[in-house]
Design a protein around this motif. Sequence first.
Motif, PDB file in Angstrom:
ATOM      1  N   ASN A 149      24.851   7.803  -4.415  1.00 42.74           N
ATOM      2  CA  ASN A 149      26.205   8.343  -4.504  1.00 42.74           C
ATOM      3  C   ASN A 149      27.101   7.380  -5.270  1.00 42.74           C
ATOM      4  O   ASN A 149      26.693   6.260  -5.589  1.00 42.74           O
ATOM      5  N   GLY A 150      28.311   7.833  -5.547  1.00 42.40           N
ATOM      6  CA  GLY A 150      29.221   7.046  -6.355  1.00 42.40           C
ATOM      7  C   GLY A 150      29.623   5.725  -5.736  1.00 42.40           C
ATOM      8  O   GLY A 150      29.779   4.721  -6.434  1.00 42.40           O
ATOM      9  N   MET A 151      29.816   5.692  -4.427  1.00 45.64           N
ATOM     10  CA  MET A 151      30.208   4.444  -3.763  1.00 45.64           C
ATOM     11  C   MET A 151      29.084   3.417  -3.849  1.00 45.64           C
ATOM     12  O   MET A 151      29.327   2.244  -4.126  1.00 45.64           O
ATOM     13  N   TRP A 184      32.298   9.742  -3.542  1.00 40.46           N
ATOM     14  CA  TRP A 184      32.773   9.631  -4.915  1.00 40.46           C
ATOM     15  C   TRP A 184      31.756  10.266  -5.845  1.00 40.46           C
ATOM     16  O   TRP A 184      30.563   9.966  -5.766  1.00 40.46           O
ATOM     17  N   ILE A 230      29.063   1.966  -7.367  1.00 39.29           N
ATOM     18  CA  ILE A 230      30.092   0.948  -7.579  1.00 39.29           C
ATOM     19  C   ILE A 230      29.705  -0.367  -6.915  1.00 39.29           C
ATOM     20  O   ILE A 230      29.819  -1.443  -7.513  1.00 39.29           O
ATOM     21  N   GLU A 290      34.275   9.921 -10.983  1.00 39.34           N
ATOM     22  CA  GLU A 290      35.196   9.024 -10.283  1.00 39.34           C
ATOM     23  C   GLU A 290      34.678   7.588 -10.321  1.00 39.34           C
ATOM     24  O   GLU A 290      35.441   6.649 -10.552  1.00 39.34           O
ATOM     25  N   ALA A 291      33.391   7.424 -10.094  1.00 42.57           N
ATOM     26  CA  ALA A 291      32.793   6.090 -10.135  1.00 42.57           C
ATOM     27  C   ALA A 291      32.878   5.505 -11.548  1.00 42.57           C
ATOM     28  O   ALA A 291      33.218   4.324 -11.721  1.00 42.57           O
ATOM     29  N   HIS A 309      36.378   4.363 -12.238  1.00 43.99           N
ATOM     30  CA  HIS A 309      36.640   3.118 -11.507  1.00 43.99           C
ATOM     31  C   HIS A 309      36.037   1.919 -12.248  1.00 43.99           C
ATOM     32  O   HIS A 309      36.705   0.889 -12.410  1.00 43.99           O
ATOM     33  N   THR A 337      24.109   8.538 -14.406  1.00 41.93           N
ATOM     34  CA  THR A 337      24.677   9.064 -13.170  1.00 41.93           C
ATOM     35  C   THR A 337      24.787  10.581 -13.181  1.00 41.93           C
ATOM     36  O   THR A 337      25.089  11.186 -14.204  1.00 41.93           O
TER      37      THR A 337
END
Length: 141
Positions: free
Chosen positions: A39-41, A69, A44, A73-74, A77, A62
């Motif tokens: 996942n995005g979190m 996220w 990151i 969004e990632a 960021h 990705t």
Amino acid sequence: MLFRSPPAQILLAEDDQEMRAMIADQLRDDGHHVIETQNGMQLIRAAYRFEAAQLPFDLLITDIRMPGWNGLEALDHLRRAGMELPVIVMTAFGDARLHAMARSLGAALVLDKPFDLDDLRAAVARLLDRPEPAEALATSA
């Protein structure tokens, strides 16, 4: 004497376990070092952890739709944090607006699922400025 490039560090974010394993296995077979996240979190966190260890990634692959996220969004960021690395975005829900959004965030390529794995492998080679895998060359000829 044959020169071999050192393995590329690739960060792969994909929530579908089977898809993630298939892509990661193929990239590893091509000689790359792949860190998998779902996942995005996690994407990151991995990016920051490896950056802090002075082992930055050479490429990010990705998915867009993931729990928490999402991939865009990632990516946003990471860009705001100053991380400039080539990015391939994958999506099963691609449309012109989504493609434009991904490109505005710096994605070098957007692949709509389902896609040919050899197309991904060839794109990875191009973005890393490496020779394309033999199988990918044979299918694109």
